[in-house]
Design an enzyme around this catalytic site. Structure first.
Site, PDB file in Angstrom:
ATOM      1  N   GLU A 261      -6.865 -14.239 -17.130  1.00 13.56           N
ATOM      2  CA  GLU A 261      -8.066 -14.536 -16.338  1.00 13.56           C
ATOM      3  C   GLU A 261      -9.250 -13.946 -17.085  1.00 13.56           C
ATOM      4  OE1 GLU A 261      -8.196 -12.515 -12.557  1.00 13.56           O
ATOM      5  OE2 GLU A 261      -7.333 -10.678 -13.357  1.00 13.56           O
TER       6      GLU A 261
ATOM      7  N   LYS B  55      -6.150  -6.435  -5.395  1.00 13.48           N
ATOM      8  CA  LYS B  55      -7.573  -6.221  -5.702  1.00 13.48           C
ATOM      9  C   LYS B  55      -7.888  -4.751  -5.439  1.00 13.48           C
ATOM     10  CE  LYS B  55     -11.987  -8.616  -5.244  1.00 13.48           C
ATOM     11  NZ  LYS B  55     -12.262  -8.700  -6.674  1.00 13.48           N
TER      12      LYS B  55
ATOM     13  N   ARG C 239      -6.072 -11.423   2.035  1.00 12.48           N
ATOM     14  CA  ARG C 239      -5.837 -10.822   0.721  1.00 12.48           C
ATOM     15  C   ARG C 239      -6.014  -9.307   0.786  1.00 12.48           C
ATOM     16  NH1 ARG C 239      -9.218 -12.980  -4.370  1.00 12.48           N
ATOM     17  NH2 ARG C 239     -10.863 -11.763  -3.373  1.00 12.48           N
TER      18      ARG C 239
END
Ligand code: PMP
Length: 288
Positions: free
Chosen positions: A182, A149, A50
């Site tokens: 989220e 992220k 990721r």
């Protein structure tokens, strides 16, 4: 505490980053939050993947290989003699000038901190959390995709502050369409009549590693889990809700915007997932 910066270890007092680092000046960079349990780093390869995907998406070339990065994470745990910890891995654009352009940033800065983690107080794992919906909407994937992220967490922080002002430890964030995306630092799962639903990533969520683990566990537990859009109404009428994140693990939600969820206690599926996840974290991972 020993902190990794660009291949060397420093005492906490000496672990310093330049004020010209674009990670600090612009939030230009990416990070991972990783956990180690029982002497093993949980889902290390997934976190590394990721991280490199986030880097690729923002055109940041990480100057070390994935294998070297994984070793740096493990070595940081070793240097600190930690078997159970939270690991923060950060890659910034690096030191540049005061302009926005990353052109003058010659080399990304990499640092890794391994430390004890403060979880939500234990009572919330047995009693459940009360959460609220933030009026700050989640960044649109067309603006800055929440799948990256990045070090740009102000959107989440503004929502988190709203939660704090309302007395809630976590907040649900909607996308600009009003659909559930989220939480400020966690993904969300909703259960109704035995069907488990989580919003697709394109709704404006991070592809959580814990979310991914829960999907795997759902297969093992033969649960009916789907990715589907959710509205606040779906939350209000849910039988059970739980949140997932590396730090939070799996935490039940028993109240949303003043509505009691199910019977106001952590439900059966939630408890099953908490226990299965607990086992999973102790039985897998890369040895430190
Ligand atoms: N969403 C956001 C915005 C997050 O910051 C995080 C990580 N804390 C998550 C979801 C959960 O992701 P993971 O399970 O990989 O920790």
């Amino acid at each position: 505490m020993k902190i990794y910066i660009d291949g060397k270890f420093y005492a906490k007092e000496d672990a310093k980053i330049s004020v010209f680092d674009h990670g600090l000046l612009y939030g230009d960079g990416i990070f991972e939050g990783i956990r180690a349990y029982n002497g093993r780093v949980f889902r290390l390869d997934e976190h590394i993947e990721r991280l490199y995907d986030s880097a690729k998406a923002i055109l940041l070339n990480i100057p070390v290989s994935r294998a070297e990065m994984a070793q740096a994470v493990l070595e940081t745990c070793r240097q600190n003699n930690l078997k159970e910890c939270y690991i923060r891995l950060v890659v910034t654009r690096g030191v540049g000038n005061l302009g926005l352009s990353p052109d003058r940033c010659e080399r990304p800065t990499i640092f890794i901190i391994a430390a004890a983690l403060e979880l939500y107080p234990q009572k919330f794992y047995t009693e459940g959390l009360s959460v609220v919906t933030a009026s700050t909407v989640r960044t649109s994937p067309a603006a800055l995709n929440p799948a990256v992220k990045s070090l740009n967490y102000l959107n989440n922080i503004m929502a988190k502050i709203e939660g704090k002002l309302a007395g809630a430890l976590e907040v649900i964030m909607l996308n600009s369409e009003g659909l559930v995306a989220e939480c400020s630092g966690d993904n969300i799962f909703v259960i109704k009549h035995g069907r488990i639903v989580t919003p697709p990533i394109y709704m404006g969520a991070l592809g959580g590693i814990t979310r991914q683990s829960v999907m795997g566990l759902a297969e093992e537990l033969k649960a009916d889990l789907r990715e589907m859009p959710l509205t606040r109404y779906d939350l209000f009428v849910a039988d059970e809700i739980f949140l997932t994140g590396t730090g939070a693990e799996i935490i039940p939600v028993v109240q949303v915007d003043g509505r009691v969820i199910g019977d106001g206690k952590p439900g059966e599926w939630t408890r099953k997932f908490i226990s299965a996840y607990h086992d999973l974290t102790r039985r897998s991972g890369t040895p430190i």
